[in-house]
Motif scaffolding. Structure first.
Motif, mmCIF file in Angstrom:
data_model
loop_
_atom_site.group_PDB
_atom_site.id
_atom_site.type_symbol
_atom_site.label_atom_id
_atom_site.label_comp_id
_atom_site.label_asym_id
_atom_site.label_seq_id
_atom_site.Cartn_x
_atom_site.Cartn_y
_atom_site.Cartn_z
ATOM 1 N N ARG A 193 0.828 -1.218 0.000
ATOM 2 C CA ARG A 193 0.000 0.000 0.000
ATOM 3 C C ARG A 193 0.859 1.264 0.000
ATOM 4 O O ARG A 193 0.429 2.304 -0.490
ATOM 5 C CB ARG A 193 -0.905 -0.015 1.228
ATOM 6 N N PHE A 194 2.067 1.162 0.562
ATOM 7 C CA PHE A 194 2.862 2.383 0.682
ATOM 8 C C PHE A 194 4.329 2.215 0.291
ATOM 9 O O PHE A 194 4.750 2.693 -0.764
ATOM 10 C CB PHE A 194 2.768 2.945 2.104
ATOM 11 N N GLN A 195 5.128 1.518 1.119
ATOM 12 C CA GLN A 195 6.574 1.651 0.955
ATOM 13 C C GLN A 195 7.134 1.135 -0.370
ATOM 14 O O GLN A 195 7.991 1.786 -0.982
ATOM 15 C CB GLN A 195 7.337 1.045 2.138
ATOM 16 N N HIS A 196 6.677 -0.014 -0.839
ATOM 17 C CA HIS A 196 7.216 -0.511 -2.102
ATOM 18 C C HIS A 196 6.746 0.313 -3.302
ATOM 19 O O HIS A 196 7.550 0.609 -4.196
ATOM 20 C CB HIS A 196 6.886 -1.996 -2.276
ATOM 21 N N PRO A 197 5.477 0.726 -3.351
ATOM 22 C CA PRO A 197 5.082 1.639 -4.437
ATOM 23 C C PRO A 197 5.844 2.968 -4.410
ATOM 24 O O PRO A 197 6.172 3.517 -5.460
ATOM 25 C CB PRO A 197 3.585 1.850 -4.192
ATOM 26 N N VAL A 198 6.109 3.482 -3.206
ATOM 27 C CA VAL A 198 6.872 4.730 -3.102
ATOM 28 C C VAL A 198 8.280 4.527 -3.654
ATOM 29 O O VAL A 198 8.766 5.330 -4.466
ATOM 30 C CB VAL A 198 6.938 5.228 -1.641
ATOM 31 N N ALA A 199 8.933 3.446 -3.225
ATOM 32 C CA ALA A 199 10.300 3.181 -3.687
ATOM 33 C C ALA A 199 10.334 2.970 -5.196
ATOM 34 O O ALA A 199 11.212 3.500 -5.895
ATOM 35 C CB ALA A 199 10.869 1.960 -2.967
ATOM 36 N N GLY A 200 9.377 2.205 -5.713
ATOM 37 C CA GLY A 200 9.352 1.919 -7.138
ATOM 38 C C GLY A 200 9.079 3.154 -7.984
ATOM 39 O O GLY A 200 9.723 3.375 -9.019
ATOM 40 N N THR A 201 8.137 3.980 -7.528
ATOM 41 C CA THR A 201 7.802 5.202 -8.262
ATOM 42 C C THR A 201 8.962 6.193 -8.225
ATOM 43 O O THR A 201 9.323 6.797 -9.248
ATOM 44 C CB THR A 201 6.536 5.860 -7.671
ATOM 45 N N TYR A 202 9.547 6.354 -7.048
ATOM 46 C CA TYR A 202 10.683 7.274 -6.902
ATOM 47 C C TYR A 202 11.868 6.797 -7.744
ATOM 48 O O TYR A 202 12.553 7.600 -8.387
ATOM 49 C CB TYR A 202 11.063 7.379 -5.430
ATOM 50 N N LYS A 203 12.083 5.478 -7.769
ATOM 51 C CA LYS A 203 13.167 4.906 -8.587
ATOM 52 C C LYS A 203 12.942 5.240 -10.065
ATOM 53 O O LYS A 203 13.872 5.660 -10.766
ATOM 54 C CB LYS A 203 13.202 3.393 -8.393
ATOM 55 N N LYS A 204 11.720 5.034 -10.539
ATOM 56 C CA LYS A 204 11.400 5.318 -11.942
ATOM 57 C C LYS A 204 11.676 6.785 -12.272
ATOM 58 O O LYS A 204 12.287 7.102 -13.300
ATOM 59 C CB LYS A 204 9.935 4.983 -12.216
ATOM 60 N N GLU A 205 11.223 7.666 -11.382
ATOM 61 C CA GLU A 205 11.406 9.091 -11.631
ATOM 62 C C GLU A 205 12.881 9.485 -11.568
ATOM 63 O O GLU A 205 13.334 10.344 -12.334
ATOM 64 C CB GLU A 205 10.588 9.896 -10.620
#
Length: 291
Positions: free
Chosen positions: A233-245
């Protein structure tokens, strides 16, 4: 009596690694360290009294390798210690497949390098172990860094962030997300202590979008995530999205997941550091998956 757990399953690859450095036995590693005034076995024990015996010996082996390699920089020594940790990973185990030992060494190296400015504990604010880890990492890393490492906690929930800040003496930073502009604004800041603990900024996000914006606000270079609550719900999507950006903008960012489970399958950089743990000791210990 065996020196540590699963000795017979670990000894062959450990001795093979030691042979490359002219070391004839695991016990000799302790002698090499003590000759330099280092009792690594007891140092590890002081950090985590309940750790497994193999953890104490893994770090002893790693430090002996660092000495043999004539490492004079802390960052280089960290990478060398990772070789010792890797030697303790049982062949065929998750730790062996994901090169967890080498990953821990490289993660330590990153935090000691001046290029890394900000380290983030990215979690569901479930872990007080992460809070203590934040303090420990900042304190130890800054002994050898020229520029102090900034450490932040970024988790789900503003109330939780403030509670953790009050309990641990961190600085609570409240933000407000502007979803029209994509910008996050700081609206409140309160330090709940003075000194080292107050240097740790603790954020609470309402959702993934705000979590990613907080990462950009602080310019996070390296992060580690928790898995116990809100991982999908939070930490992995945040890490993945931030990594992509970060990839799109040419910024260097490394992310590693703690524990196992979802971290191994959801996290963007786990091939580099594996399912790393906060303590860096757990994955040299026996696991049902190693049977």
């Amino acid at each position: 009596m065996a020196l540590f757990e699963s000795y017979d399953r670990r000894e062959p690859q450990i001795l093979a690694v030691l042979k490359n450095y002219g070391i004839n036995s695991i016990e000799e590693c302790a002698d090499i360290c003590k000759a330099k005034g280092l009792d690594i076995y007891h140092e590890v024990e002081k950090i985590q009294p309940i750790c497994f015996e193999n953890a104490k010996w893994a770090y002893t082996v790693g430090c002996a390798i660092a000495i043999k390699k004539n490492c004079t920089r802390a960052a280089d020594a960290a990478a060398a210690i990772g070789e010792g940790l890797q030697a303790f990973c049982i062949p065929g185990s998750v730790a062996d497949q994901r090169k967890v030992g080498l990953g821990h060494g490289n993660l330590g190296k990153m935090l000691l390098e001046e290029e890394t400015k900000c380290f983030c504990f990215l979690a569901g604010h479930e872990s007080f172990a992460a809070a203590e880890g934040a303090i420990g990492i900042a304190e130890k890393a800054n002994k050898v860094r020229k520029e102090p490492l900034r450490v932040i906690l970024n988790g789900l929930g503003k109330d939780a962030a403030q509670i953790i800040s009050r309990i641990n003496g961190f600085t609570y930073v409240e933000t407000e997300m502007d979803y029209y502009t994509g910008e996050v604004k700081e609206v409140f800041r309160k330090a709940y202590s003075t000194g080292l603990r107050a240097k740790v900024n603790c954020y609470g996000a309402n959702d993934v979008t705000e979590g990613v914006a907080i990462m950009w606000k602080e310019g996070v270079d390296v992060s580690i995530t928790g898995n116990s609550t809100n991982p999908t719900r939070f930490q992995h999507p945040v890490a993945g999205t931030y990594k992509k950006e970060c990839v799109e903008k040419g910024k260097k960012y490394f992310s590693v997941a703690s524990g196992g489970g979802t971290g191994r399958t959801l996290h963007p950089d786990n091939m580099a550091a594996g399912p790393a743990s906060y303590g860096c000791l757990l994955y040299t210990s026996p696991s049902p998956r190693d049977s």
